[in-house]
Write a protein that holds these residues in place. Structure first.
Motif, PDB file in Angstrom:
ATOM      1  N   LEU A   3      53.753  34.652  54.685  1.00 43.33           N
ATOM      2  CA  LEU A   3      53.303  35.231  53.415  1.00 43.33           C
ATOM      3  C   LEU A   3      53.159  36.747  53.508  1.00 43.33           C
ATOM      4  CD1 LEU A   3      52.143  35.113  50.585  1.00 43.33           C
ATOM      5  CD2 LEU A   3      49.964  34.346  51.560  1.00 43.33           C
ATOM      6  N   GLU A   4      52.556  37.193  54.611  1.00 45.29           N
ATOM      7  CA  GLU A   4      52.299  38.629  54.740  1.00 45.29           C
ATOM      8  C   GLU A   4      53.609  39.406  54.698  1.00 45.29           C
ATOM      9  OE1 GLU A   4      51.214  36.318  56.746  1.00 45.29           O
ATOM     10  OE2 GLU A   4      49.073  36.275  56.297  1.00 45.29           O
ATOM     11  N   GLN A  45      48.153  45.145  53.465  1.00 43.92           N
ATOM     12  CA  GLN A  45      48.302  44.319  52.275  1.00 43.92           C
ATOM     13  C   GLN A  45      47.769  45.118  51.082  1.00 43.92           C
ATOM     14  OE1 GLN A  45      47.510  40.218  51.892  1.00 43.92           O
ATOM     15  NE2 GLN A  45      47.732  39.751  54.056  1.00 43.92           N
ATOM     16  N   PRO A  46      48.436  45.019  49.944  1.00 49.46           N
ATOM     17  CA  PRO A  46      48.022  45.791  48.768  1.00 49.46           C
ATOM     18  C   PRO A  46      46.887  45.109  48.017  1.00 49.46           C
ATOM     19  CG  PRO A  46      49.910  44.474  48.209  1.00 49.46           C
ATOM     20  CD  PRO A  46      49.611  44.189  49.664  1.00 49.46           C
ATOM     21  N   THR A  47      46.066  45.915  47.354  1.00 52.34           N
ATOM     22  CA  THR A  47      45.109  45.329  46.409  1.00 52.34           C
ATOM     23  C   THR A  47      45.865  45.038  45.116  1.00 52.34           C
ATOM     24  OG1 THR A  47      44.622  47.475  45.447  1.00 52.34           O
ATOM     25  CG2 THR A  47      43.229  46.765  47.312  1.00 52.34           C
ATOM     26  N   ILE A  48      45.174  44.383  44.185  1.00 42.80           N
ATOM     27  CA  ILE A  48      45.812  44.079  42.914  1.00 42.80           C
ATOM     28  C   ILE A  48      46.131  45.379  42.168  1.00 42.80           C
ATOM     29  CG2 ILE A  48      45.365  43.079  40.623  1.00 42.80           C
ATOM     30  CD1 ILE A  48      43.990  40.762  42.025  1.00 42.80           C
ATOM     31  N   SER A  63      53.975  39.350  38.025  1.00 46.40           N
ATOM     32  CA  SER A  63      54.230  37.905  38.071  1.00 46.40           C
ATOM     33  C   SER A  63      55.639  37.626  38.616  1.00 46.40           C
ATOM     34  CB  SER A  63      54.053  37.275  36.692  1.00 46.40           C
ATOM     35  OG  SER A  63      54.781  37.995  35.703  1.00 46.40           O
ATOM     36  N   PHE A  66      55.550  37.801  42.293  1.00 41.96           N
ATOM     37  CA  PHE A  66      54.916  36.615  42.885  1.00 41.96           C
ATOM     38  C   PHE A  66      55.819  35.380  42.788  1.00 41.96           C
ATOM     39  CE2 PHE A  66      50.871  37.390  44.767  1.00 41.96           C
ATOM     40  CZ  PHE A  66      50.585  38.682  44.364  1.00 41.96           C
ATOM     41  N   ILE A  67      56.612  35.296  41.723  1.00 47.01           N
ATOM     42  CA  ILE A  67      57.580  34.180  41.635  1.00 47.01           C
ATOM     43  C   ILE A  67      58.546  34.276  42.812  1.00 47.01           C
ATOM     44  CG2 ILE A  67      59.577  33.354  40.288  1.00 47.01           C
ATOM     45  CD1 ILE A  67      57.790  34.024  37.757  1.00 47.01           C
ATOM     46  N   GLU A  70      56.713  33.306  46.008  1.00 47.05           N
ATOM     47  CA  GLU A  70      56.497  31.845  46.058  1.00 47.05           C
ATOM     48  C   GLU A  70      57.769  31.126  46.507  1.00 47.05           C
ATOM     49  OE1 GLU A  70      55.159  31.248  42.056  1.00 47.05           O
ATOM     50  OE2 GLU A  70      53.197  32.139  42.482  1.00 47.05           O
TER      51      GLU A  70
ATOM     52  N   PHE B   7      41.269  39.929  37.175  1.00 52.00           N
ATOM     53  CA  PHE B   7      41.434  38.899  38.217  1.00 52.00           C
ATOM     54  C   PHE B   7      40.157  38.075  38.346  1.00 52.00           C
ATOM     55  CE2 PHE B   7      43.145  36.703  41.746  1.00 52.00           C
ATOM     56  CZ  PHE B   7      42.061  36.424  42.587  1.00 52.00           C
ATOM     57  N   GLN B  45      38.331  43.281  45.701  1.00 58.78           N
ATOM     58  CA  GLN B  45      39.663  42.877  45.304  1.00 58.78           C
ATOM     59  C   GLN B  45      40.259  42.038  46.432  1.00 58.78           C
ATOM     60  OE1 GLN B  45      42.582  45.203  43.386  1.00 58.78           O
ATOM     61  NE2 GLN B  45      41.138  46.686  42.551  1.00 58.78           N
ATOM     62  N   PRO B  46      40.992  40.986  46.091  1.00 59.33           N
ATOM     63  CA  PRO B  46      41.545  40.094  47.112  1.00 59.33           C
ATOM     64  C   PRO B  46      42.840  40.640  47.692  1.00 59.33           C
ATOM     65  CG  PRO B  46      42.186  39.327  44.958  1.00 59.33           C
ATOM     66  CD  PRO B  46      41.338  40.562  44.731  1.00 59.33           C
ATOM     67  N   THR B  47      43.114  40.288  48.946  1.00 59.10           N
ATOM     68  CA  THR B  47      44.450  40.551  49.491  1.00 59.10           C
ATOM     69  C   THR B  47      45.372  39.452  48.975  1.00 59.10           C
ATOM     70  OG1 THR B  47      44.053  39.128  51.378  1.00 59.10           O
ATOM     71  CG2 THR B  47      43.465  41.479  51.638  1.00 59.10           C
ATOM     72  N   ILE B  48      46.660  39.626  49.264  1.00 57.29           N
ATOM     73  CA  ILE B  48      47.622  38.612  48.829  1.00 57.29           C
ATOM     74  C   ILE B  48      47.332  37.288  49.542  1.00 57.29           C
ATOM     75  CG2 ILE B  48      50.054  37.957  48.997  1.00 57.29           C
ATOM     76  CD1 ILE B  48      50.771  40.822  48.308  1.00 57.29           C
ATOM     77  N   THR B  49      46.958  37.369  50.793  1.00 53.38           N
ATOM     78  CA  THR B  49      46.644  36.148  51.558  1.00 53.38           C
ATOM     79  C   THR B  49      45.485  35.399  50.885  1.00 53.38           C
ATOM     80  OG1 THR B  49      47.285  37.369  53.537  1.00 53.38           O
ATOM     81  CG2 THR B  49      46.075  35.309  53.868  1.00 53.38           C
ATOM     82  N   ILE B  51      44.594  35.651  47.736  1.00 57.01           N
ATOM     83  CA  ILE B  51      45.070  35.144  46.450  1.00 57.01           C
ATOM     84  C   ILE B  51      45.753  33.791  46.655  1.00 57.01           C
ATOM     85  CG2 ILE B  51      46.767  35.488  44.601  1.00 57.01           C
ATOM     86  CD1 ILE B  51      46.193  38.544  44.877  1.00 57.01           C
ATOM     87  N   PHE B  52      46.608  33.709  47.678  1.00 60.74           N
ATOM     88  CA  PHE B  52      47.337  32.450  47.905  1.00 60.74           C
ATOM     89  C   PHE B  52      46.371  31.326  48.336  1.00 60.74           C
ATOM     90  CE2 PHE B  52      52.001  32.509  47.607  1.00 60.74           C
ATOM     91  CZ  PHE B  52      52.189  33.806  47.125  1.00 60.74           C
ATOM     92  N   LYS B  61      49.624  28.290  40.629  1.00 58.08           N
ATOM     93  CA  LYS B  61      50.514  29.248  41.303  1.00 58.08           C
ATOM     94  C   LYS B  61      50.000  30.683  41.121  1.00 58.08           C
ATOM     95  CE  LYS B  61      54.924  26.905  41.488  1.00 58.08           C
ATOM     96  NZ  LYS B  61      56.335  26.926  41.031  1.00 58.08           N
ATOM     97  N   PRO B  62      50.103  31.511  42.154  1.00 55.79           N
ATOM     98  CA  PRO B  62      49.699  32.906  42.003  1.00 55.79           C
ATOM     99  C   PRO B  62      50.416  33.576  40.818  1.00 55.79           C
ATOM    100  CG  PRO B  62      50.035  32.416  44.314  1.00 55.79           C
ATOM    101  CD  PRO B  62      50.501  31.204  43.549  1.00 55.79           C
ATOM    102  N   SER B  63      51.687  33.230  40.617  1.00 57.96           N
ATOM    103  CA  SER B  63      52.423  33.863  39.507  1.00 57.96           C
ATOM    104  C   SER B  63      51.768  33.512  38.169  1.00 57.96           C
ATOM    105  CB  SER B  63      53.888  33.430  39.517  1.00 57.96           C
ATOM    106  OG  SER B  63      54.017  32.025  39.580  1.00 57.96           O
ATOM    107  N   GLU B  64      51.230  32.317  38.037  1.00 57.73           N
ATOM    108  CA  GLU B  64      50.541  31.925  36.789  1.00 57.73           C
ATOM    109  C   GLU B  64      49.277  32.766  36.576  1.00 57.73           C
ATOM    110  OE1 GLU B  64      49.861  27.659  36.956  1.00 57.73           O
ATOM    111  OE2 GLU B  64      51.878  27.419  37.809  1.00 57.73           O
ATOM    112  N   PHE B  66      48.912  35.774  37.632  1.00 55.38           N
ATOM    113  CA  PHE B  66      49.351  37.130  37.254  1.00 55.38           C
ATOM    114  C   PHE B  66      49.883  37.177  35.832  1.00 55.38           C
ATOM    115  CE2 PHE B  66      48.627  40.254  40.464  1.00 55.38           C
ATOM    116  CZ  PHE B  66      48.259  39.487  41.564  1.00 55.38           C
TER     117      PHE B  66
END
Lengths: 75, 75
Positions: A3-4, A45-48, A63, A66-67, A70, B7, B45-49, B51-52, B61-64, B66
């Motif tokens: 993921l990272e 890792q980026p913040t939102i 989005s 993220f698609i 995923e 978020f 704020q969350p990292t991507i990890t 979020i998943f 889904k994370p994309s949903e 977003f």
């Protein structure tokens, strides 16, 4: 793919698709150039907030990023 | 709505939809309960990890997430 790593590789791909250098992308997001490199090599890792800034500069929706992520990782 | 708040509010909405308490969500994501509260109140704020991890626990889904955030903030 881990993921990272997925975000970094999608970021790099989108940047190259738009013919941005790391410097140009960093400039338009008002972040340090080295930060773009660190994100692309998954050292950070980026913040939102950063995700939205990058996406605005690259004219892509978060989005959509993220698609793609995923589709690259095992959820 | 400000991006940082969006978020947290989507996270809270999804958690309540699934009838999770903050404790239960924290437990299933192996994070501290207070961290869920901080995320929902947009103090962190969350990292991507993260979020998943949250999305896996909430079966979304994370994309949903977003897509919802994008509808709440001015891009």
């Amino acid at each position: 793919m881990k993921l990272e790593q997925a975000f970094g590789s999608v970021l790099r791909k989108k940047r190259l698709e738009k013919n941005y250098t790391q410097e140009a992308l960093a400039h338009s997001c008002k972040v340090d150039r080295t930060f773009i490199g660190l994100l692309e090599r998954s050292k950070r890792q980026p913040t939102i907030t950063t995700i939205f800034k990058l996406c605005k500069a690259l004219d892509v929706k978060p989005s959509e990023i993220f698609i793609e992520i995923e589709s690259m990782v095992d959820l």
